[in-house]
Design a protein around this motif. Structure first.
Motif, PDB file in Angstrom:
ATOM      1  N   SER A  43     -52.412 -71.123  -7.577  1.00  0.00           N
ATOM      2  CA  SER A  43     -51.617 -71.257  -6.473  1.00  0.00           C
ATOM      3  C   SER A  43     -51.538 -73.020  -7.154  1.00  0.00           C
ATOM      4  O   SER A  43     -50.348 -73.741  -6.308  1.00  0.00           O
ATOM      5  CB  SER A  43     -51.642 -71.002  -5.243  1.00  0.00           C
ATOM      6  OG  SER A  43     -52.930 -71.799  -5.186  1.00  0.00           O
ATOM      7  N   VAL A  46     -48.292 -74.126  -8.786  1.00  0.00           N
ATOM      8  CA  VAL A  46     -46.733 -74.002  -8.375  1.00  0.00           C
ATOM      9  C   VAL A  46     -46.929 -74.887  -6.896  1.00  0.00           C
ATOM     10  O   VAL A  46     -45.630 -75.567  -6.354  1.00  0.00           O
ATOM     11  CB  VAL A  46     -46.936 -72.479  -7.483  1.00  0.00           C
ATOM     12  CG1 VAL A  46     -45.859 -72.349  -7.063  1.00  0.00           C
ATOM     13  CG2 VAL A  46     -47.317 -71.486  -8.559  1.00  0.00           C
ATOM     14  N   ASP A  47     -47.876 -75.374  -6.425  1.00  0.00           N
ATOM     15  CA  ASP A  47     -47.995 -75.852  -4.777  1.00  0.00           C
ATOM     16  C   ASP A  47     -47.721 -77.642  -5.802  1.00  0.00           C
ATOM     17  O   ASP A  47     -47.580 -78.504  -5.182  1.00  0.00           O
ATOM     18  CB  ASP A  47     -49.574 -76.464  -4.414  1.00  0.00           C
ATOM     19  CG  ASP A  47     -49.641 -75.147  -3.266  1.00  0.00           C
ATOM     20  OD1 ASP A  47     -48.799 -74.251  -3.542  1.00  0.00           O
ATOM     21  OD2 ASP A  47     -50.847 -75.153  -3.363  1.00  0.00           O
ATOM     22  N   GLY A  50     -44.130 -77.835  -6.720  1.00  0.00           N
ATOM     23  CA  GLY A  50     -43.345 -77.773  -5.183  1.00  0.00           C
ATOM     24  C   GLY A  50     -43.506 -79.169  -4.296  1.00  0.00           C
ATOM     25  O   GLY A  50     -42.584 -79.359  -4.077  1.00  0.00           O
ATOM     26  N   LEU A  53     -40.704 -81.490  -5.540  1.00  0.00           N
ATOM     27  CA  LEU A  53     -39.700 -80.909  -5.060  1.00  0.00           C
ATOM     28  C   LEU A  53     -38.919 -81.204  -3.690  1.00  0.00           C
ATOM     29  O   LEU A  53     -37.832 -80.490  -3.289  1.00  0.00           O
ATOM     30  CB  LEU A  53     -38.955 -78.589  -4.882  1.00  0.00           C
ATOM     31  CG  LEU A  53     -39.500 -78.756  -6.551  1.00  0.00           C
ATOM     32  CD1 LEU A  53     -39.427 -76.818  -6.599  1.00  0.00           C
ATOM     33  CD2 LEU A  53     -38.355 -78.941  -7.747  1.00  0.00           C
ATOM     34  N   SER A  55     -41.667 -80.259  -1.164  1.00  0.00           N
ATOM     35  CA  SER A  55     -41.989 -79.373  -0.177  1.00  0.00           C
ATOM     36  C   SER A  55     -42.697 -80.480   0.709  1.00  0.00           C
ATOM     37  O   SER A  55     -43.481 -80.881   0.688  1.00  0.00           O
ATOM     38  CB  SER A  55     -42.803 -77.978  -0.120  1.00  0.00           C
ATOM     39  OG  SER A  55     -43.773 -78.602  -1.677  1.00  0.00           O
ATOM     40  N   GLN A 109     -34.372 -81.092  -7.828  1.00  0.00           N
ATOM     41  CA  GLN A 109     -34.172 -79.336  -7.704  1.00  0.00           C
ATOM     42  C   GLN A 109     -32.941 -79.170  -8.679  1.00  0.00           C
ATOM     43  O   GLN A 109     -32.666 -78.030  -8.713  1.00  0.00           O
ATOM     44  CB  GLN A 109     -33.535 -79.382  -6.246  1.00  0.00           C
ATOM     45  CG  GLN A 109     -34.622 -79.478  -5.471  1.00  0.00           C
ATOM     46  CD  GLN A 109     -34.693 -79.722  -3.897  1.00  0.00           C
ATOM     47  OE1 GLN A 109     -32.802 -79.349  -3.807  1.00  0.00           O
ATOM     48  NE2 GLN A 109     -35.121 -79.346  -2.786  1.00  0.00           N
ATOM     49  N   THR A 113     -36.386 -75.306 -10.536  1.00  0.00           N
ATOM     50  CA  THR A 113     -36.580 -73.941  -9.079  1.00  0.00           C
ATOM     51  C   THR A 113     -37.731 -73.349  -8.703  1.00  0.00           C
ATOM     52  O   THR A 113     -38.341 -72.732 -10.370  1.00  0.00           O
ATOM     53  CB  THR A 113     -35.672 -72.828  -9.955  1.00  0.00           C
ATOM     54  OG1 THR A 113     -33.988 -73.112  -9.657  1.00  0.00           O
ATOM     55  CG2 THR A 113     -35.622 -71.974  -8.112  1.00  0.00           C
ATOM     56  N   ILE A 114     -38.157 -72.758  -7.351  1.00  0.00           N
ATOM     57  CA  ILE A 114     -39.545 -72.394  -8.054  1.00  0.00           C
ATOM     58  C   ILE A 114     -39.199 -70.342  -7.303  1.00  0.00           C
ATOM     59  O   ILE A 114     -38.908 -71.206  -5.441  1.00  0.00           O
ATOM     60  CB  ILE A 114     -40.190 -72.803  -7.667  1.00  0.00           C
ATOM     61  CG1 ILE A 114     -40.970 -74.372  -8.067  1.00  0.00           C
ATOM     62  CG2 ILE A 114     -42.178 -72.193  -6.673  1.00  0.00           C
ATOM     63  CD1 ILE A 114     -41.918 -74.889  -7.206  1.00  0.00           C
ATOM     64  N   TRP A 116     -41.010 -68.737  -4.747  1.00  0.00           N
ATOM     65  CA  TRP A 116     -42.312 -68.279  -4.935  1.00  0.00           C
ATOM     66  C   TRP A 116     -42.755 -67.245  -3.941  1.00  0.00           C
ATOM     67  O   TRP A 116     -41.843 -65.885  -4.402  1.00  0.00           O
ATOM     68  CB  TRP A 116     -42.277 -69.074  -3.045  1.00  0.00           C
ATOM     69  CG  TRP A 116     -41.986 -70.649  -3.311  1.00  0.00           C
ATOM     70  CD1 TRP A 116     -40.659 -71.236  -3.290  1.00  0.00           C
ATOM     71  CD2 TRP A 116     -42.782 -71.975  -3.091  1.00  0.00           C
ATOM     72  NE1 TRP A 116     -40.809 -72.888  -2.991  1.00  0.00           N
ATOM     73  CE2 TRP A 116     -42.186 -73.409  -3.263  1.00  0.00           C
ATOM     74  CE3 TRP A 116     -44.364 -72.303  -3.543  1.00  0.00           C
ATOM     75  CZ2 TRP A 116     -42.152 -74.228  -3.719  1.00  0.00           C
ATOM     76  CZ3 TRP A 116     -45.025 -73.374  -3.597  1.00  0.00           C
ATOM     77  CH2 TRP A 116     -44.041 -74.598  -4.055  1.00  0.00           C
ATOM     78  N   SER A 119     -40.620 -65.801  -0.847  1.00  0.00           N
ATOM     79  CA  SER A 119     -39.630 -65.851  -1.728  1.00  0.00           C
ATOM     80  C   SER A 119     -38.489 -64.699  -1.418  1.00  0.00           C
ATOM     81  O   SER A 119     -37.764 -65.460  -1.063  1.00  0.00           O
ATOM     82  CB  SER A 119     -38.951 -67.126  -2.713  1.00  0.00           C
ATOM     83  OG  SER A 119     -39.087 -66.790  -3.639  1.00  0.00           O
ATOM     84  N   ASP A 440     -43.881 -67.039  -8.483  1.00  0.00           N
ATOM     85  CA  ASP A 440     -44.832 -67.230  -8.721  1.00  0.00           C
ATOM     86  C   ASP A 440     -45.760 -65.838  -7.898  1.00  0.00           C
ATOM     87  O   ASP A 440     -45.172 -65.368  -6.843  1.00  0.00           O
ATOM     88  CB  ASP A 440     -45.566 -68.218  -6.804  1.00  0.00           C
ATOM     89  CG  ASP A 440     -46.988 -68.070  -6.516  1.00  0.00           C
ATOM     90  OD1 ASP A 440     -47.734 -67.612  -7.139  1.00  0.00           O
ATOM     91  OD2 ASP A 440     -46.646 -68.357  -4.941  1.00  0.00           O
TER      92      ASP A 440
END
Length: 554
Positions: A43, A46-47, A50, A53, A55, A109, A113-114, A116, A119, A440
């Motif tokens: 992860s 992905v973190d 993020g 993006l 987050s 963005q 695109t994620i 999650w 999501s 993810d």
């Protein structure tokens, strides 16, 4: 001519994020899978993305013992980065230039695109379900929004008119007084500073005059003065200057100096003779400054605030006076605009109905390919009692994955795995909206044939965009063009995560491990079958191999 930057993410650099000390990860287009044992830190990728993006960042993400973390993403030469310190301060850069977090998010963005791990839950929102359909009727929706706003604006004006007449009259009286008071004052932007300077001058006229007289005495009026001495010096040079060019030039400069001294003396004389204070001028300046101070106390801390208040008060007064003047026709206007909004809402409904069936069919085709052959899906439009901000209908997705079962709300009928596959179908049909899309754990709650179907769909999606997938399923990893493994080691007593690009025997062993937890001959044989099937499905793809085969994180 400069080349355009690649549309997809080409490189990711991470420093001091969780168990990562330093990571430099080169990425290619197509389909990339990230695998690893539970707890290895998959992860983290992905973190990191993020954070780019925009987050929310938690200081717990910073590697233990370090002061900050840094994540940088590259699209060719274009670079986006975000830094977080232990004090909770976050900074962002775009191509090296410091920007706000909102500006960083706006740029990233549009490229990434994620989806999650959870999501897909966003699909349970009625607003999000309506937004999916409304992507196809954007023009009709914009027309409705304009009609609805016009109706609501007029209705708001009418509501203000229907309030207590005494309140409206009081508001009118107050605004008329305020506007009149400010208009009479005729304030000018920036006038306060010059007035303050003039007040200081008028308050010190005697000191100014006395100082000017003293300077005048020294320059020209005294028995011994600067002007007199310069004149004597000029006379002393009259004779020798005829024989020496340097002296002649110096004599000319002394003459210019004498002219300047005499000019200054003339100015000083007019100042020195103005010895008496001007009470009327002083009173006028003090009065003007007092008025400005009074108005600042009532309408704003600064003169600019007072002027801004004046503009807004004039606007409000004009609106109230217009409302009073138009009161007779405003109610009829509201009725007309309400009818217009209702008519446009019907057109929007028709557009939604026309788009709903084809969209549902396209989604259903992909959903059935994802291992749900008996699935049914439709968009349901339920009329509202009155037109609202988004039209005159509630829009919801009705779904079932099982034969013989009635359609129901997506939130009640879809399992977590089914919801993930519906999300994947939406990304495929409507597009992720960006050149790169990250999934993810899109494979949550699925296996077997469904896993193979999801893998195939991800591969097809990668035909048109870069797809990065964090997965625990061998079926999905085997279909990837690039297979990265995330590992966790202990070095010098510290946990360290690494990422390696697998190929050949290493990839075969990782697929076998994902299938059965070991690398037995049976597991290896099954892994070979999966990889062979994936390679057969991708024979039409011609992708260059990356220059690096191992990307350690130390």
């Amino acid at each position: 001519m400069s080349q355009r930057p690649p549309a997809h993410l080409t490189r990711l650099e991470i420093r001091n994020l969780a168990t990562v000390k330093a990571l430099e990860l080169d990425l290619r287009g197509g389909f990339s899978a990230f695998t690893g044992e539970t707890g290895a830190g998959k992860s983290i990728i992905v973190d990191a993305l993020g954070l780019l993006l925009g987050s929310r960042a938690n200081t717990d993400l910073i590697r233990s013992g370090e002061n900050d973390l840094l994540v940088s993403g590259f699209w060719g030469e274009d670079a986006l980065s975000r830094k977080l310190t232990h004090q909770g301060r976050s900074s962002a850069r775009v191509d090296g230039e410091v920007v706000s977090l909102r500006e960083l998010a706006d740029v990233s963005q549009s490229r990434l695109t994620i989806h999650w791990q959870h999501s897909a839950q966003s699909l349970l929102s009625a607003a999000n379900q309506r937004a999916l359909l409304d992507q196809l009727v954007a023009s009709d929706l914009a027309t409705y929004h304009a009609a609805y706003r016009a109706w609501q604006d007029a209705a708001g004006r009418l509501e203000r008119l229907r309030t207590s007449g005494r309140d409206r009259a009081r508001q009118l009286d107050l605004l008329r007084f305020q506007v009149g008071e400010l208009a009479e004052a005729a304030l000018q932007a920036g006038e306060e500073e010059p007035l303050q300077a003039e007040l200081v001058r008028l308050s010190n006229v005697e000191a100014i005059s006395s100082g000017a007289a003293g300077a005048l005495e020294l320059l020209s009026d005294g028995e011994v003065s600067a002007a007199g001495l310069i004149a004597e010096a000029l006379r002393a040079l009259n004779s020798p200057a005829r024989y020496d060019e340097v002296l002649a030039q110096l004599q000319g400069e002394l003459g210019a100096a004498l002219d300047s001294v005499q000019a200054v003396a003339g100015e000083l004389r007019s100042v020195a003779e103005d010895r008496a204070p001007d009470p009327e001028a002083l009173e006028a300046v003090e009065g003007r400054l007092g008025l400005i101070s009074k108005l600042r106390g009532k309408y704003g801390p600064a003169l600019s605030d007072v002027l801004a208040f004046q503009v807004e008060a004039e606007r409000e007064l004009a609106a109230l006076e217009t409302d009073e003047h138009d009161a007779g026709s405003l109610e009829a206007e509201v009725d007309t605009l309400r009818a217009r909004a209702a008519q446009v809402a019907l057109s929007l409904r028709a557009a939604r109905q026309q788009a709903a069936a084809p969209l549902a069919a396209d989604l259903l085709r992909v959903i059935r390919e994802l291992g749900m052959p008996h699935a049914r899906l439709e968009f349901e439009l339920r009329p509202l009692a009155a037109p609202g901000p988004h039209g005159s209908d509630d829009v919801s997705i009705r779904f079932t994955a099982n034969p013989g079962e009635a359609l129901g709300d997506l939130a009640e009928t879809a399992s977590g795995g089914e919801l993930s596959r519906v999300m994947l179908a939406i990304s495929t049909v409507l597009g992720a909206g960006t050149p790169s899309v990250v999934f993810d754990e899109v494979d949550a709650g699925i296996g077997g044939a469904a896993a193979l179907a999801v893998a195939g769909q991800l591969a097809r999606l990668a035909d048109s965009r870069q797809v990065l997938v964090v997965t625990h399923l061998a079926q999905i990893a085997a279909r990837a063009d690039w297979h990265f493994k995330v590992e966790k080691d202990v070095e010098a007593g510290r946990t360290v995560s690494r990422v390696r690009l697998l190929s050949g025997p290493e990839r075969l062993e990782e697929i076998a491990r994902m299938l059965s937890g070991n690398t037995s001959e049976v597991a290896l044989s099954h892994a070979r079958e999966l990889l062979a099937a994936g390679e057969k499905s991708a024979t039409d793809k011609k992708k260059p191999k990356p220059s690096k085969t191992s990307l350690p994180v130390s």
